[in-house]
Design an enzyme around this catalytic site. Structure first.
Site, PDB file in Angstrom:
ATOM      1  N   GLY A 249       1.317 -19.396   1.288  1.00 40.51           N
ATOM      2  CA  GLY A 249       1.854 -18.674   1.439  1.00 40.51           C
ATOM      3  C   GLY A 249       3.123 -18.397   1.569  1.00 40.51           C
TER       4      GLY A 249
ATOM      5  N   GLY B  34       5.009 -15.735   1.856  1.00 45.50           N
ATOM      6  CA  GLY B  34       5.447 -14.388   1.595  1.00 45.50           C
ATOM      7  C   GLY B  34       5.828 -13.578   2.672  1.00 45.50           C
ATOM      8  CB  VAL B  35       5.616 -10.050   3.282  1.00 45.82           C
ATOM      9  CG1 VAL B  35       6.447  -9.406   3.970  1.00 45.82           C
ATOM     10  CG2 VAL B  35       6.419  -9.744   2.101  1.00 45.82           C
TER      11      VAL B  35
ATOM     12  CD  GLU C 153       5.602 -20.071  -1.906  1.00 45.42           C
ATOM     13  OE1 GLU C 153       5.123 -19.377  -0.707  1.00 45.42           O
ATOM     14  OE2 GLU C 153       5.150 -20.143  -2.921  1.00 45.42           O
TER      15      GLU C 153
ATOM     16  NE  ARG D 164      -2.760  -5.714  -0.064  1.00 45.62           N
ATOM     17  CZ  ARG D 164      -4.075  -6.266   0.762  1.00 45.62           C
ATOM     18  NH1 ARG D 164      -4.265  -7.505   1.999  1.00 45.62           N
ATOM     19  NH2 ARG D 164      -4.698  -5.382   1.096  1.00 45.62           N
TER      20      ARG D 164
ATOM     21  CG  ASP E 285      -1.069  -1.843  -1.901  1.00 41.48           C
ATOM     22  OD1 ASP E 285       0.156  -1.160  -2.672  1.00 41.48           O
ATOM     23  OD2 ASP E 285      -0.708  -2.260  -1.318  1.00 41.48           O
TER      24      ASP E 285
ATOM     25  CG  HIS F 166      33.170   0.329  19.594  1.00 38.77           C
ATOM     26  ND1 HIS F 166      32.646  -1.017  18.924  1.00 38.77           N
ATOM     27  CD2 HIS F 166      33.509  -0.348  20.578  1.00 38.77           C
ATOM     28  CE1 HIS F 166      32.944  -1.793  19.622  1.00 38.77           C
ATOM     29  NE2 HIS F 166      33.727  -1.721  20.799  1.00 38.77           N
TER      30      HIS F 166
HETATM   31  P1  FAD Z   1      -4.056   0.888   1.077  1.00 38.55           P
HETATM   32  O1  FAD Z   1      -3.430   1.420   1.833  1.00 38.55           O
HETATM   33  O2  FAD Z   1      -4.625   0.373   0.498  1.00 38.55           O
HETATM   34  O3  FAD Z   1      -5.171   2.481   1.133  1.00 38.55           O
HETATM   35  C1  FAD Z   1      -6.281   2.263  -0.048  1.00 38.55           C
HETATM   36  C2  FAD Z   1      -7.143   3.284   0.634  1.00 38.55           C
HETATM   37  O4  FAD Z   1      -8.649   3.916   0.011  1.00 38.55           O
HETATM   38  C3  FAD Z   1      -7.969   2.440   1.862  1.00 38.55           C
HETATM   39  O5  FAD Z   1      -7.957   3.180   2.940  1.00 38.55           O
HETATM   40  C4  FAD Z   1      -9.947   1.848   1.260  1.00 38.55           C
HETATM   41  O6  FAD Z   1     -10.672   2.134   2.176  1.00 38.55           O
HETATM   42  C5  FAD Z   1      -9.716   3.384   0.347  1.00 38.55           C
HETATM   43  N1  FAD Z   1     -10.314   2.937  -0.668  1.00 38.55           N
HETATM   44  C6  FAD Z   1     -10.146   1.877  -1.754  1.00 38.55           C
HETATM   45  N2  FAD Z   1     -11.196   2.571  -2.685  1.00 38.55           N
HETATM   46  C7  FAD Z   1     -12.089   3.346  -2.392  1.00 38.55           C
HETATM   47  C8  FAD Z   1     -12.999   4.933  -2.885  1.00 38.55           C
HETATM   48  N3  FAD Z   1     -13.270   3.946  -4.136  1.00 38.55           N
HETATM   49  N4  FAD Z   1     -13.833   5.471  -2.030  1.00 38.55           N
HETATM   50  C9  FAD Z   1     -12.673   5.899  -0.988  1.00 38.55           C
HETATM   51  N5  FAD Z   1     -11.943   5.215   0.055  1.00 38.55           N
HETATM   52  C10 FAD Z   1     -11.571   3.781  -1.396  1.00 38.55           C
HETATM   53  N6  FAD Z   1       3.902  -2.516   3.614  1.00 38.55           N
HETATM   54  C11 FAD Z   1       5.253  -1.742   4.221  1.00 38.55           C
HETATM   55  O7  FAD Z   1       5.732  -1.008   3.370  1.00 38.55           O
HETATM   56  N7  FAD Z   1       5.997  -2.068   4.653  1.00 38.55           N
HETATM   57  C12 FAD Z   1       4.964  -3.036   5.957  1.00 38.55           C
HETATM   58  O8  FAD Z   1       5.428  -3.080   7.088  1.00 38.55           O
HETATM   59  C13 FAD Z   1       3.919  -3.334   5.084  1.00 38.55           C
HETATM   60  N8  FAD Z   1       3.323  -4.891   6.885  1.00 38.55           N
HETATM   61  C14 FAD Z   1       2.410  -5.076   5.882  1.00 38.55           C
HETATM   62  C15 FAD Z   1       0.975  -5.882   6.372  1.00 38.55           C
HETATM   63  C16 FAD Z   1       0.093  -6.597   5.864  1.00 38.55           C
HETATM   64  C17 FAD Z   1      -0.596  -7.617   6.339  1.00 38.55           C
HETATM   65  C18 FAD Z   1      -0.257  -6.202   4.697  1.00 38.55           C
HETATM   66  C19 FAD Z   1      -1.594  -6.445   3.855  1.00 38.55           C
HETATM   67  C20 FAD Z   1      -0.088  -5.537   3.696  1.00 38.55           C
HETATM   68  C21 FAD Z   1       1.174  -4.403   4.514  1.00 38.55           C
HETATM   69  N9  FAD Z   1       2.376  -3.609   3.673  1.00 38.55           N
HETATM   70  C22 FAD Z   1       2.805  -2.916   4.099  1.00 38.55           C
HETATM   71  C23 FAD Z   1       1.798  -2.720   2.605  1.00 38.55           C
HETATM   72  C24 FAD Z   1       1.007  -1.859   2.444  1.00 38.55           C
HETATM   73  O9  FAD Z   1       0.001  -2.104   3.464  1.00 38.55           O
HETATM   74  C25 FAD Z   1       0.432  -0.943   1.294  1.00 38.55           C
HETATM   75  O10 FAD Z   1       1.611  -1.817   0.054  1.00 38.55           O
HETATM   76  C26 FAD Z   1       0.052   0.209   1.403  1.00 38.55           C
HETATM   77  O11 FAD Z   1      -0.968   0.506   1.907  1.00 38.55           O
HETATM   78  C27 FAD Z   1      -0.393   0.287   0.010  1.00 38.55           C
HETATM   79  O12 FAD Z   1      -0.751   1.827   0.059  1.00 38.55           O
HETATM   80  P2  FAD Z   1      -2.279   2.368  -0.274  1.00 38.55           P
HETATM   81  O13 FAD Z   1      -2.396   3.625  -0.096  1.00 38.55           O
HETATM   82  O14 FAD Z   1      -2.190   2.071  -2.115  1.00 38.55           O
HETATM   83  O15 FAD Z   1      -3.887   1.429  -0.601  1.00 38.55           O
HETATM   84  P1  NAI Z   2       2.939 -12.367  -0.769  1.00 46.30           P
HETATM   85  O1  NAI Z   2       3.366 -12.150  -2.737  1.00 46.30           O
HETATM   86  O2  NAI Z   2       4.492 -11.712  -0.694  1.00 46.30           O
HETATM   87  O3  NAI Z   2       3.481 -13.883  -0.623  1.00 46.30           O
HETATM   88  C1  NAI Z   2       2.936 -14.187  -1.220  1.00 46.30           C
HETATM   89  C2  NAI Z   2       3.272 -16.196  -2.364  1.00 46.30           C
HETATM   90  O4  NAI Z   2       1.534 -16.989  -1.896  1.00 46.30           O
HETATM   91  C3  NAI Z   2       4.364 -16.285  -2.583  1.00 46.30           C
HETATM   92  O5  NAI Z   2       5.131 -17.200  -2.205  1.00 46.30           O
HETATM   93  C4  NAI Z   2       3.708 -17.062  -3.583  1.00 46.30           C
HETATM   94  O6  NAI Z   2       4.733 -17.875  -4.425  1.00 46.30           O
HETATM   95  C5  NAI Z   2       2.849 -17.288  -2.361  1.00 46.30           C
HETATM   96  N1  NAI Z   2       1.059 -18.635  -3.021  1.00 46.30           N
HETATM   97  C6  NAI Z   2       0.678 -18.326  -3.944  1.00 46.30           C
HETATM   98  N2  NAI Z   2      -0.115 -18.570  -4.994  1.00 46.30           N
HETATM   99  C7  NAI Z   2      -0.066 -20.028  -4.291  1.00 46.30           C
HETATM  100  C8  NAI Z   2      -0.878 -20.828  -3.603  1.00 46.30           C
HETATM  101  N3  NAI Z   2      -1.715 -21.280  -4.635  1.00 46.30           N
HETATM  102  N4  NAI Z   2      -0.272 -21.949  -2.775  1.00 46.30           N
HETATM  103  C9  NAI Z   2       0.337 -21.801  -2.425  1.00 46.30           C
HETATM  104  N5  NAI Z   2       1.341 -20.482  -2.059  1.00 46.30           N
HETATM  105  C10 NAI Z   2       0.962 -19.794  -3.285  1.00 46.30           C
HETATM  106  O7  NAI Z   2       2.671 -12.239  -1.190  1.00 46.30           O
HETATM  107  P2  NAI Z   2       1.540 -11.829   0.835  1.00 46.30           P
HETATM  108  O8  NAI Z   2       2.280 -11.929   1.909  1.00 46.30           O
HETATM  109  O9  NAI Z   2       0.177 -11.869   0.331  1.00 46.30           O
HETATM  110  O10 NAI Z   2       1.612 -10.012   0.773  1.00 46.30           O
HETATM  111  C11 NAI Z   2       1.435  -9.156   0.257  1.00 46.30           C
HETATM  112  C12 NAI Z   2       1.831  -8.054  -0.341  1.00 46.30           C
HETATM  113  O11 NAI Z   2       1.529  -7.038   1.178  1.00 46.30           O
HETATM  114  C13 NAI Z   2       3.451  -8.322  -0.108  1.00 46.30           C
HETATM  115  O12 NAI Z   2       4.221  -8.377  -1.524  1.00 46.30           O
HETATM  116  C14 NAI Z   2       3.959  -6.694   0.020  1.00 46.30           C
HETATM  117  O13 NAI Z   2       3.863  -6.296  -1.016  1.00 46.30           O
HETATM  118  C15 NAI Z   2       3.173  -7.060   1.015  1.00 46.30           C
HETATM  119  N6  NAI Z   2       3.387  -6.775   2.386  1.00 46.30           N
HETATM  120  C16 NAI Z   2       4.618  -6.089   3.171  1.00 46.30           C
HETATM  121  C17 NAI Z   2       5.346  -5.943   4.173  1.00 46.30           C
HETATM  122  C18 NAI Z   2       6.242  -5.877   4.633  1.00 46.30           C
HETATM  123  O14 NAI Z   2       6.822  -4.843   3.756  1.00 46.30           O
HETATM  124  N7  NAI Z   2       6.864  -6.166   5.503  1.00 46.30           N
HETATM  125  C19 NAI Z   2       4.529  -7.048   5.229  1.00 46.30           C
HETATM  126  C20 NAI Z   2       3.033  -7.282   4.742  1.00 46.30           C
HETATM  127  C21 NAI Z   2       2.543  -7.340   3.398  1.00 46.30           C
END
Ligand code: FAD
Ligand code: NAI
Length: 475
Positions: A190, A192-193, A213, A282, A322, A454
């Site tokens: 993948g 993606g991000v 990808e 996700r 999410d 600047h």
């Molecule tokens: P979450 O952050 O997932 O929080 C949900 C919480 O609910 C968790 O603590 C979980 O344990 C808890 N929970 C779940 N079910 C229950 C339950 N039944 N009872 C009690 N607790 C529970 N987004 C950005 O904007 N910028 C970024 O740079 C960025 N980088 C990322 C990098 C990675 C590697 C990943 C995986 C994601 C990234 N994201 C980024 C996406 C971002 O993390 C999510 O969009 C964000 O965390 C969503 O917030 P949320 O509150 O909806 O859920």
């Molecule tokens: P993503 O949706 O960004 O990218 C997934 C990639 O995997 C896509 O390009 C898709 O075409 C590819 N893909 C899907 N199925 C596949 C398969 N079977 N084989 C090969 N490629 C495949 O998802 P990612 O990177 O897992 O991140 C999840 C989410 O977390 C992001 O969409 C974003 O919402 C959030 N995130 C945000 C960040 C930020 O804001 N900087 C950083 C990291 C995550």
């Protein structure tokens, strides 16, 4: 005995904890339940974002970028280093400290705002007169009742069929953020991000990284011009990409991981790596919520069904972040959390989904807001484009980072800004100006007429706005 609250928030990620704080600010008696555990079994609020997402990934991106600069760019500044090493355990330890500071910060904010925090899993027990009963299963079991419930349970990584995450060889974002030593060969599924950010971290530290990808093209959601420029830069850095692949098998029975796939031409290929990050999107997380007990409606993918205002099918039950439709971004989750708290208070909470910025924290950084050039073409919108390269920006030259450009898209008739796309240094910071401009329905000329400091990278933004009218001054 049940403890009674005005508002109970299930989930303490950016959607949930921010909703709880805003609701408390508005005068409600609020509880927030979160089940995330730190390595000692204690509470670690902040969700995916704080524990295994935004924050730790940016910590590792920073460490690895320092390493890359020290190894490849210090010399041009006249700085010599003879013995450059990377202590991965220390780098991961620093990342863990940054995470803990954020966990503790949220616990402090709960205290400050008088939000009652419950550590454990929250689930719907039943609907009761005028509200809902929520069970918290933690060190002890507790029962809470509330008139209003906000569900913010987030998302989890999607696994490839037949390749469950073991977080040793097949890694989700969780394992990708705590690899103990730089793998010689790292595979990423993948582009993606997460694939780009995590691939960049481990490539900078010395891994040979191959990204497979499924889609035929790169970064379909980004503006095509930006995606093209970014891909060129990533390939130059040494990231290897294969597009249009179909993964058939992931075999972990040997010492490493063997990935079998059909390439874009349909030929069978294998990739042997030490570790494999699977970042293919996700899925909404409602595990353990016991949605059925109250009839909370989920869609076919398990996401909670909400309207544009985050109302679910149940009166007094809302869902944000999410776990509902829309981009999976922390700032989108936060905005929804604030808006819901304000709606509960009878105010007009508002989220403008058309101007939510996207940022990818690679080098060069990628950031955009609004529509892409290809979207405007598909929508039949007449537009003007203006672009300015960082190569012609004095601050970028002084920084030694001139990759990329700022691109403005404005309505051909009204000059209203329809999209801004940046690839280059500090795009993550520069994009805010564009978001503000679009929120105020600014024209490209508005930005072009505003004084920018600047030398600053933001002058590239001004110049791109000038370019819409074909009158750049420095290019
Ligand atoms: P979450 O952050 O997932 O929080 C949900 C919480 O609910 C968790 O603590 C979980 O344990 C808890 N929970 C779940 N079910 C229950 C339950 N039944 N009872 C009690 N607790 C529970 N987004 C950005 O904007 N910028 C970024 O740079 C960025 N980088 C990322 C990098 C990675 C590697 C990943 C995986 C994601 C990234 N994201 C980024 C996406 C971002 O993390 C999510 O969009 C964000 O965390 C969503 O917030 P949320 O509150 O909806 O859920
Ligand atoms: P993503 O949706 O960004 O990218 C997934 C990639 O995997 C896509 O390009 C898709 O075409 C590819 N893909 C899907 N199925 C596949 C398969 N079977 N084989 C090969 N490629 C495949 O998802 P990612 O990177 O897992 O991140 C999840 C989410 O977390 C992001 O969409 C974003 O919402 C959030 N995130 C945000 C960040 C930020 O804001 N900087 C950083 C990291 C995550």
């Amino acid at each position: 005995m049940s403890k009674s609250f005005d508002v109970v928030v299930i989930g303490g990620g950016p959607g949930g904890y921010i909703a709880a704080i805003r609701a408390a600010q508005l005068g409600f008696n609020v509880a927030c339940i979160d089940e995330w555990k730190n390595d000692k079994g204690g509470p670690a609020p902040g969700g995916t974002c704080t524990n295994v997402g935004c924050i730790p990934s940016k910590a590792l991106l920073q460490s690895s970028e320092h390493f890359e600069h020290a190894g490849h760019h210090f010399a041009e500044h006249g700085i010599g280093l003879s013995d450059l090493t990377i202590d991965v355990a220390k780098m991961i330890g620093r990342k863990n400290t940054v995470v803990k500071q954020n966990n503790d910060g949220i616990l402090y904010l709960f205290k400050k705002n008088k939000v009652s925090f419950f550590h454990g899993r929250g689930s719907f027990a039943q609907a009761v007169e005028g509200g809902y009963e929520i069970t918290v299963a933690g060190a002890a079991t507790e029962s809470l009742t509330a008139k209003q419930v906000i569900v913010a349970t987030g998302s989890t990584a999607r696994a490839l069929p037949g390749a469950a995450f073991d977080e040793d060889k097949v890694l989700s974002n969780d394992g990708a953020l705590r690899i103990g030593a730089v793998p010689a060969k790292l595979g990423v599924i993948g582009s993606g991000v997460i694939g780009l950010e995590m691939g960049s971290v481990w490539r900078r530290l010395g891994a040979e990284v191959t990204i497979l990808e499924a889609m035929p093209g790169f970064l379909g959601a980004a503006d095509e011009g930006v995606a093209k420029e970014a891909l060129k830069a990533f390939q130059k850095q040494g990231l290897k990409f294969e597009f249009g692949v179909k993964i058939s098998k992931v075999d972990t029975s040997g010492a490493g991981v063997l990935v079998s796939y059909a390439d874009a031409k349909g030929a069978e290929q294998t990739l042997a790596v030490d570790k494999l990050i699977v970042s293919i999107g996700r899925v909404a997380n409602t595990t353990g919520l016991n949605a059925e007990a109250v009839g909370l409606q989920l869609d076919e993918r398990g996401a909670i069904v909400v309207d544009g205002d985050c109302r679910t099918n149940l009166p007094g039950v809302w869902a944000v972040g999410d776990v509902v439709r829309g981009p999976m971004l922390a700032h989108k989750a936060e905005e929804e959390g604030v808006a819901v708290a304000e709606r509960i208070a009878g105010q007009h909470g508002h989220v403008d989904f058309s101007i939510i910025p996207w940022v990818i924290y690679t080098s060069p950084e990628i950031a955009w807001v609004g529509r892409t050039e290809q979207q405007l073409k598909a929508d039949g919108v007449a537009y003007k484009a203006g672009q300015f390269p960082f190569m012609a920006n004095g601050r970028a030259r002084a920084l030694g980072d001139t990759t990329g450009f700022v691109k403005f898209l404005a309505d051909a008739k009204t000059d209203e800004i329809l999209g801004v796309h940046i690839v280059g240094p500090y795009a993550s910071e520069l994009i805010s100006e564009a978001v503000v401009a679009m929120a105020f329905k600014a024209s490209a000329e508005d930005i072009a007429r505003i004084c920018h400091a600047h030398p600053s990278l933001s002058e590239a933004t001004k110049e791109a706005a000038l370019a819409v009218d074909k009158r750049t001054l420095n290019f």
